[in-house]
Design an enzyme around this catalytic site. Structure first.
Site, PDB file in Angstrom:
ATOM      1  N   HIS A  72       0.842  -1.199   0.000  1.00  0.00           N
ATOM      2  CA  HIS A  72       0.000   0.000   0.000  1.00  0.00           C
ATOM      3  C   HIS A  72       0.877   1.249   0.000  1.00  0.00           C
ATOM      4  O   HIS A  72       1.911   1.275   0.648  1.00  0.00           O
ATOM      5  CB  HIS A  72      -0.899   0.027   1.245  1.00  0.00           C
ATOM      6  CG  HIS A  72      -2.015  -0.975   1.193  1.00  0.00           C
ATOM      7  ND1 HIS A  72      -3.047  -0.980   2.090  1.00  0.00           N
ATOM      8  CD2 HIS A  72      -2.267  -1.999   0.325  1.00  0.00           C
ATOM      9  CE1 HIS A  72      -3.885  -1.959   1.792  1.00  0.00           C
ATOM     10  NE2 HIS A  72      -3.419  -2.598   0.735  1.00  0.00           N
ATOM     11  N   TYR A 201      -9.222   4.960   7.927  1.00  0.00           N
ATOM     12  CA  TYR A 201      -9.343   5.332   9.341  1.00  0.00           C
ATOM     13  C   TYR A 201     -10.436   6.386   9.440  1.00  0.00           C
ATOM     14  O   TYR A 201     -10.332   7.439   8.804  1.00  0.00           O
ATOM     15  CB  TYR A 201      -8.038   5.947   9.857  1.00  0.00           C
ATOM     16  CG  TYR A 201      -6.903   4.958  10.054  1.00  0.00           C
ATOM     17  CD1 TYR A 201      -6.107   4.537   8.988  1.00  0.00           C
ATOM     18  CD2 TYR A 201      -6.610   4.463  11.325  1.00  0.00           C
ATOM     19  CE1 TYR A 201      -5.066   3.640   9.188  1.00  0.00           C
ATOM     20  CE2 TYR A 201      -5.560   3.567  11.527  1.00  0.00           C
ATOM     21  CZ  TYR A 201      -4.797   3.160  10.457  1.00  0.00           C
ATOM     22  OH  TYR A 201      -3.760   2.270  10.652  1.00  0.00           O
ATOM     23  N   PRO A 293      -3.243   0.216  19.085  1.00  0.00           N
ATOM     24  CA  PRO A 293      -3.015  -0.248  17.706  1.00  0.00           C
ATOM     25  C   PRO A 293      -3.245   0.794  16.606  1.00  0.00           C
ATOM     26  O   PRO A 293      -2.991   0.510  15.440  1.00  0.00           O
ATOM     27  CB  PRO A 293      -4.003  -1.409  17.560  1.00  0.00           C
ATOM     28  CG  PRO A 293      -5.049  -1.164  18.587  1.00  0.00           C
ATOM     29  CD  PRO A 293      -4.395  -0.447  19.712  1.00  0.00           C
ATOM     30  N   LYS A 297       1.943   0.025  15.085  1.00  0.00           N
ATOM     31  CA  LYS A 297       3.383  -0.007  15.386  1.00  0.00           C
ATOM     32  C   LYS A 297       3.872  -1.220  16.184  1.00  0.00           C
ATOM     33  O   LYS A 297       5.076  -1.492  16.211  1.00  0.00           O
ATOM     34  CB  LYS A 297       3.765   1.261  16.188  1.00  0.00           C
ATOM     35  CG  LYS A 297       3.705   2.528  15.382  1.00  0.00           C
ATOM     36  CD  LYS A 297       4.846   2.595  14.382  1.00  0.00           C
ATOM     37  CE  LYS A 297       4.625   3.626  13.327  1.00  0.00           C
ATOM     38  NZ  LYS A 297       4.806   3.164  11.973  1.00  0.00           N
ATOM     39  N   TYR A 385       4.040   6.860   9.913  1.00  0.00           N
ATOM     40  CA  TYR A 385       3.272   5.650   9.599  1.00  0.00           C
ATOM     41  C   TYR A 385       4.152   4.624   8.870  1.00  0.00           C
ATOM     42  O   TYR A 385       4.126   3.437   9.195  1.00  0.00           O
ATOM     43  CB  TYR A 385       2.031   6.004   8.750  1.00  0.00           C
ATOM     44  CG  TYR A 385       0.993   4.924   8.786  1.00  0.00           C
ATOM     45  CD1 TYR A 385      -0.091   4.994   9.662  1.00  0.00           C
ATOM     46  CD2 TYR A 385       1.102   3.804   7.957  1.00  0.00           C
ATOM     47  CE1 TYR A 385      -1.043   3.983   9.714  1.00  0.00           C
ATOM     48  CE2 TYR A 385       0.162   2.789   8.004  1.00  0.00           C
ATOM     49  CZ  TYR A 385      -0.908   2.880   8.877  1.00  0.00           C
ATOM     50  OH  TYR A 385      -1.842   1.872   8.932  1.00  0.00           O
TER      51      TYR A 385
END
Ligand code: APR
Ligand code: PHB
Length: 391
Positions: A72, A201, A293, A297, A385
Site C-alpha cells: 500500500h 481510518y 493499535p 506499530k 506511519y
C-alpha cells in the site's frame, strides 16, 4: 539442556530473534507456553513498515510475504463527511507499507526455524528465570509434566505484555510508564473482499472505525467500543450497523459485508518499561512496551528490537565486543518513544473520548483538516506511519 541464548515466547519477537541469531551461527532455544496450532492461528496485527519488510527480505523470510502481502502506498482518512488520501509515495519519497497478517509471519518464522533444525519447545509450563546476575543464567520449566532446565549465556524475554520476564526483573530497578484509554477495539475478520484498495481510518461522531484487510478475499474491520464490552455484547447486526455508519462516506461508498470468521476485543494501552536489560536478561517486543493499535506499530517495534539485539549479540560472540549490547535499551528506546508518541497521537486524533466536549471535538476536526490541507502536516503522519528511522 544448554544453549547460548534462551528465548521465552514464540511470538514475532522471539521467533525472529532465534532466526536472526541462527544466521550469525548463534544457538538458541525458544520456550513457548501455547501450542504451535494456537500461535499460528492467533489473529493479530497486519501492517509491516518498509524497514520491517526490508529486514525480513534480507534475512530470507520474504518469499510468501512478497507473494501474498499487499503493498500500500497510502491510507484514507474519513471525518466530517470528507474522505482524504494520505499519499505515502509523494510524502515519503516512495516508501510504503505491506499488509501481511502477523500469524502468517509467525507461520513463516516457525517453518524457517524448523527447516534449520532450530529448537522451539511448545506447551511448556511454569517457566521461571533464575540466576540472571550470574555468569550462566538458567530457565526452569516443565514439559510433559517433567521439570527441566535450560542453562544459557543470555535470557531474552519475548513473552509479551503478560509474560513472566518483566516481573523477573528486580522491582526496585524497574522504570515504567503507562496510560490506559477509556475505550477498546472490537475487531472482526470477514470473508469478503476489501471495499477499498487502502486502509480507511474514520473519526465519526459515533466513534472510531477502521477498514483493513488481510488478502483479496479477507477483510479486517475494527469499531471503537467500551473498554469493558464483551464480544457477546456485539451481535453481527450491531457490528455491521456501526461499521456502515462510522465508515460511510458522502459519495455513496458501501462497505461490503460477509461472514464474520472471528471476533475479538483489544484493550488500548500505552506502556513502556525503560529497563529493557538487567544483567543477563533482555526484554524485547510487547514484553517491554505496548502501543494502542491505531498507529500499527506494535509488530514493527518488536521486529526493530530484535534487529538491534541480534546485531549486538553477534558482535559479542564474534568479536567479544559488548559495547552494543550495553547500549541495547538506549538504542531501542529512541524508536519506542517515537512510536509511543505517534500511536498516542493517532489515538487522540481519531477516537471519541467520553470526557470530550464540543470544544475538543472541534480541535480534532481542525487538526484533521490541517493534515488534509498542509503537506507538512500530512508528511508528519506519513513519515511516522511508514516508519521513522531515528538517526
Ligand atoms: N512462557 C512462555 N511463553 C510465554 C509466556 C510464558 N510464561 N507468557 C507468554 N508467552 C508467549 C505467548 O504465548 C506468545 O506466543 O510469548 C509470546 C509473546 O508473543 P506476542 O504477544 O506476539 O509478542 P511479541 O513477539 O513481542 O510481538 C509483538 O504482538 O501483540 C502483538 O501488537 C503486538 O504486533 C505486536 C506483536
Ligand atoms: C490490522 O489490519 O489489523 C490493523 C491495521 C491498521 C492498524 C491496526 C490494525 O492501525
Amino acid at each position: 539442556m544448554k544453549t547460548q541464548v534462551g528465548i521465552i515466547g514464540a511470538g514475532p519477537a522471539g521467533l525472529l530473534l532465534s532466526h536472526l541469531l541462527h544466521l550469525c551461527n548463534i544457538e538458541s532455544v525458544v520456550l513457548e507456553n501455547r501450542s504451535r496450532r494456537y500461535i499460528e492461528n492467533r489473529v493479530r496485527a497486519g501492517v509491516l513498515e518498509q524497514g520491517s519488510v526490508d529486514l525480513l527480505n534480507r534475512s530470507g523470510l520474504g518469499e510468501r510475504m512478497q507473494q501474498q502481502g499487499l503493498q500500500h502506498h497510502g491510507i484514507e482518512l474519513r471525518f466530517d463527511n470528507q474522505c482524504h488520501r494520505i499519499d505515502f509515495d509523494e510524502l515519503t519519497d516512495g516508501k510504503g507499507i505491506t499488509v501481511y497478517g502477523q500469524q502468517e509471519l509467525v507461520k513463516d518464522l516457525i517453518a524457517a526455524r524448523f527447516a534449520a533444525e532450530g529448537e522451539i519447545l511448545f506447551e511448556v509450563e511454569e517457566v521461571k528465570i533464575c540466576d540472571i546476575d550470574r555468569q550462566r543464567p538458567r530457565i526452569e520449566f516443565r514439559r510433559e509434566g517433567m521439570a527441566q532446565e535450560l542453562t544459557c549465556d543470555y535470557v531474552i524475554g519475548c513473552d509479551g505484555f503478560h509474560g513472566i520476564s518483566r516481573p523477573s526483573l528486580p522491582a526496585a530497578i524497574l522504570k515504567t510508564f503507562e496510560r490506559s484509554y477509556p475505550f477498546a477495539w472490537l475487531g472482526i475478520l470477514v470473508a469478503a473482499p476489501p471495499s477499498s484498495a487502502e486502509l480507511i481510518y474514520a473519526n465519526s461522531p459515533r466513534g472510531f472505525a477502521l477498514h483493513s484487510m488481510r488478502s483479496t478475499t479477507i477483510t479486517r474491520n475494527y469499531v471503537q467500543c467500551e473498554p469493558d464490552d464483551r464480544v457477546e455484547d456485539w451481535s453481527d447486526d450491531r457490528i455491521w450497523h456501526e461499521l456502515q455508519l462510522r465508515l460511510g462516506s458522502p459519495d455513496g461508498w458501501q462497505l461490503q459485508e460477509g461472514k464474520i470468521l472471528e471476533k475479538s476485543i483489544t484493550p488500548m494501552r500505552s506502556f513502556v518499561c525503560e529497563t529493557m536489560q538487567y544483567e543477563k536478561l533482555f526484554l524485547a517486543g510487547d514484553a517491554a512496551h505496548i502501543v494502542p493499535p491505531t498507529g500499527a506499530k506494535g509488530l514493527n517495534l518488536a521486529i526493530a528490537d530484535v534487529d538491534v539485539l541480534s546485531t549486538a549479540l553477534a558482535r559479542r560472540y564474534q568479536h567479544n565486543d559488548e559495547k552494543l549490547l550495553i547500549k541495547y535499551s538506549k538504542i531501542c528506546l529512541r524508536r519506542v518513544w517515537r512510536s509511543e508518541h505517534f500511536s498516542w497521537w493517532m489515538t487522540s486524533l481519531l477516537h471519541k473520548f467520553p470526557d470530550h466536549d464540543d470544544f475538543q471535538r472541534r480541535l480534532q476536526l481542525s487538526e484533521l483538516n490541517y493534515i488534509c490541507n498542509s503537506p507538512a502536516a500530512a508528511a508528519t503522519l506519513a513519515e511516522n506511519y511508514v516508519g521513522f528511522a531515528q538517526p
